[in-house]
Motif scaffolding. Sequence first.
Motif, PDB file in Angstrom:
ATOM      1  N   GLY A   1       0.827  -1.209   0.000  1.00  0.00           N
ATOM      2  CA  GLY A   1       0.000   0.000   0.000  1.00  0.00           C
ATOM      3  C   GLY A   1       0.855   1.250   0.000  1.00  0.00           C
ATOM      4  O   GLY A   1       1.818   1.358  -0.770  1.00  0.00           O
ATOM      5  N   ALA A   2       0.516   2.190   0.917  1.00  0.00           N
ATOM      6  CA  ALA A   2       1.228   3.477   0.976  1.00  0.00           C
ATOM      7  C   ALA A   2       2.716   3.320   1.292  1.00  0.00           C
ATOM      8  O   ALA A   2       3.496   4.257   1.115  1.00  0.00           O
ATOM      9  N   ALA A   3       3.121   2.130   1.744  1.00  0.00           N
ATOM     10  CA  ALA A   3       4.536   1.932   2.087  1.00  0.00           C
ATOM     11  C   ALA A   3       5.378   1.476   0.884  1.00  0.00           C
ATOM     12  O   ALA A   3       6.597   1.371   1.005  1.00  0.00           O
TER      13      ALA A   3
ATOM     14  N   THR B   1      -8.713   1.751  -4.546  1.00  0.00           N
ATOM     15  CA  THR B   1      -9.222   0.561  -5.237  1.00  0.00           C
ATOM     16  C   THR B   1      -8.475   0.359  -6.549  1.00  0.00           C
ATOM     17  O   THR B   1      -8.357   1.283  -7.353  1.00  0.00           O
ATOM     18  N   GLY B   2      -7.956  -0.836  -6.742  1.00  0.00           N
ATOM     19  CA  GLY B   2      -7.291  -1.134  -8.016  1.00  0.00           C
ATOM     20  C   GLY B   2      -5.851  -0.657  -8.088  1.00  0.00           C
ATOM     21  O   GLY B   2      -5.214  -0.749  -9.138  1.00  0.00           O
ATOM     22  N   ALA B   3      -5.292  -0.157  -6.964  1.00  0.00           N
ATOM     23  CA  ALA B   3      -3.894   0.312  -6.982  1.00  0.00           C
ATOM     24  C   ALA B   3      -2.959  -0.843  -7.335  1.00  0.00           C
ATOM     25  O   ALA B   3      -2.010  -0.697  -8.108  1.00  0.00           O
TER      26      ALA B   3
ATOM     27  N   SER C   1      -2.924  -1.463 -11.012  1.00  0.00           N
ATOM     28  CA  SER C   1      -2.152  -0.445 -11.724  1.00  0.00           C
ATOM     29  C   SER C   1      -0.660  -0.787 -11.601  1.00  0.00           C
ATOM     30  O   SER C   1       0.098  -0.742 -12.583  1.00  0.00           O
ATOM     31  N   PHE C   2      -0.252  -1.172 -10.416  1.00  0.00           N
ATOM     32  CA  PHE C   2       1.149  -1.541 -10.143  1.00  0.00           C
ATOM     33  C   PHE C   2       1.573  -2.735 -11.005  1.00  0.00           C
ATOM     34  O   PHE C   2       2.612  -2.701 -11.672  1.00  0.00           O
ATOM     35  N   VAL C   3       0.751  -3.789 -11.028  1.00  0.00           N
ATOM     36  CA  VAL C   3       1.090  -5.006 -11.794  1.00  0.00           C
ATOM     37  C   VAL C   3       1.135  -4.690 -13.297  1.00  0.00           C
ATOM     38  O   VAL C   3       2.040  -5.138 -14.011  1.00  0.00           O
TER      39      VAL C   3
ATOM     40  N   ILE D   1       3.621   5.083 -10.607  1.00  0.00           N
ATOM     41  CA  ILE D   1       2.407   5.035 -11.427  1.00  0.00           C
ATOM     42  C   ILE D   1       1.198   4.647 -10.572  1.00  0.00           C
ATOM     43  O   ILE D   1       0.131   5.265 -10.653  1.00  0.00           O
ATOM     44  N   ALA D   2       1.369   3.652  -9.698  1.00  0.00           N
ATOM     45  CA  ALA D   2       0.253   3.251  -8.830  1.00  0.00           C
ATOM     46  C   ALA D   2      -0.102   4.386  -7.865  1.00  0.00           C
ATOM     47  O   ALA D   2      -1.279   4.583  -7.535  1.00  0.00           O
ATOM     48  N   ALA D   3       0.902   5.151  -7.439  1.00  0.00           N
ATOM     49  CA  ALA D   3       0.630   6.281  -6.538  1.00  0.00           C
ATOM     50  C   ALA D   3      -0.167   7.368  -7.253  1.00  0.00           C
ATOM     51  O   ALA D   3      -0.987   8.058  -6.643  1.00  0.00           O
TER      52      ALA D   3
HETATM   53  P1  ADP Z   1      -3.863  -3.763  -3.537  1.00  0.00           P
HETATM   54  O1  ADP Z   1      -4.521  -2.714  -4.353  1.00  0.00           O
HETATM   55  O2  ADP Z   1      -3.754  -5.080  -4.223  1.00  0.00           O
HETATM   56  O3  ADP Z   1      -4.372  -3.874  -2.133  1.00  0.00           O
HETATM   57  P2  ADP Z   1      -1.611  -2.281  -2.452  1.00  0.00           P
HETATM   58  O4  ADP Z   1      -2.580  -1.599  -1.542  1.00  0.00           O
HETATM   59  O5  ADP Z   1      -0.451  -2.963  -1.832  1.00  0.00           O
HETATM   60  O6  ADP Z   1      -2.318  -3.307  -3.417  1.00  0.00           O
HETATM   61  O7  ADP Z   1      -1.084  -1.179  -3.463  1.00  0.00           O
HETATM   62  C1  ADP Z   1      -0.305  -1.486  -4.590  1.00  0.00           C
HETATM   63  C2  ADP Z   1       0.668  -0.375  -4.873  1.00  0.00           C
HETATM   64  O8  ADP Z   1      -0.052   0.849  -5.086  1.00  0.00           O
HETATM   65  C3  ADP Z   1       1.633  -0.075  -3.745  1.00  0.00           C
HETATM   66  O9  ADP Z   1       2.766  -0.909  -3.816  1.00  0.00           O
HETATM   67  C4  ADP Z   1       1.975   1.374  -4.027  1.00  0.00           C
HETATM   68  O10 ADP Z   1       2.929   1.473  -5.065  1.00  0.00           O
HETATM   69  C5  ADP Z   1       0.656   1.947  -4.547  1.00  0.00           C
HETATM   70  N1  ADP Z   1      -0.159   2.526  -3.461  1.00  0.00           N
HETATM   71  C6  ADP Z   1      -1.228   1.966  -2.842  1.00  0.00           C
HETATM   72  N2  ADP Z   1      -1.729   2.780  -1.904  1.00  0.00           N
HETATM   73  C7  ADP Z   1      -0.967   3.894  -1.918  1.00  0.00           C
HETATM   74  C8  ADP Z   1      -0.964   5.145  -1.181  1.00  0.00           C
HETATM   75  N3  ADP Z   1      -1.861   5.404  -0.211  1.00  0.00           N
HETATM   76  N4  ADP Z   1      -0.010   6.051  -1.485  1.00  0.00           N
HETATM   77  C9  ADP Z   1       0.896   5.830  -2.453  1.00  0.00           C
HETATM   78  N5  ADP Z   1       0.946   4.688  -3.176  1.00  0.00           N
HETATM   79  C10 ADP Z   1       0.035   3.740  -2.922  1.00  0.00           C
END
Ligand code: ADP
Length: 369
Positions: A284-286, A312-314, A317-319, A344-346
Amino acid sequence: AEPPLPLITPRAADLTSRLPKTGETIHGHKFFIGFGGKGANQCVQAARLGAKTAMVCKVGKDSFGNDYIENFKQNDISTEFTYQTKDAATGTASIIVNKEGQNIIVIVAGANLLLNTEDLREAANAISSAKVMICQLEVTPAISLEALTMAHSSGDSKLPGTILSQKPLGDVFSGSQIKGEAVASLRCTALIDSGDAGTACRFTRAPLFPGTDQSIFSLKTLFNPAPATADLDPRFYTLSDVFCCNETEAEILTSLAVSSPADAGKAALVLLERGCRVVIITLGAAGCVLLSQAEPVPKYIPTEKVKAVDTTGAGDSFVGALAFYLAYYPNLSLEEMLKRSNFIAAVSVQTAGTQSSYPYKKDLPLDLF
Ligand code: ADP
């Protein structure tokens, strides 16, 4: 962590004052239909970055299915292997959300479960010639395994010196026959006619021969074990060049608690030992954690600090972004690919919606490309 979203995502009665009880009818305030599905989201993100993509999946011969295909076309995704069936409805997830943000979800996988071996055979050329293939678990596990097997056995060697004289299938080469690289031995699994240059050979990658330098092979299969189950077939690990999951999925698969980069490093080690070449756990944010057979020490890759509006969907986007970098920038280090995928996911979490929040190449800083 987001709820699993198969294909179309109708958010019925968005933001009801409360969730209905059995037999009850209540008023909601907003209804909308959005496109979803992990594979589709990932494909859309890769395509928006400029990747040439095709989506291998099955939808119903219904209005959702038609819209779904239209959405792929609008995103420049090839629908040559997007099959339509009369035998099931397009997969859906109906989600009711109350004002506290709690939800109830009913998923109907529908046509997803009808994707079959014949469909994959039709797509076999596209799968074996692709630079990267992404798989998830929103079709039957057997079909995901079959697609991964197909892609994995067709991964190219990155060596320039793989053009060899005629060799029978199954023949084992010694390192000295492969120009410029000291590899131990590799088994020829396919012969490719390369015209005047002679015959190129594709090599098997699993099982690996002792002493084989794995880094000579491209990372082709990207497996996202979502939605995860604790009893994942062990072949998924050995067929994964890159195994990428989020914290929740890592917990389900390893039975370890994962809530920090250090925890993720430990879980990644467990997953790596099951036979993947590279493991990535998103946090996530980490940001994310990377571990590979080539460098089996966990690396933490933090991400940008941003104001998240809708995460949602982050993960998709990352994958999708990672697949793009693996295919188009294979010479970047994995760490650099992950920094860019994090970025990009951020971007995607800063606006509402799933696919609607995924950035296009033209909207991103030039130094990502
Ligand atoms: P999922 O959507 O499968 O739960 P994550 O929450 O781990 O996956 O998020 C996937 C990626 O999206 C993270 O590794 C990060 O690069 C980005 N991301 C997700 N949430 C945040 C956030 N709050 N701030 C910045 N980047 C984020």
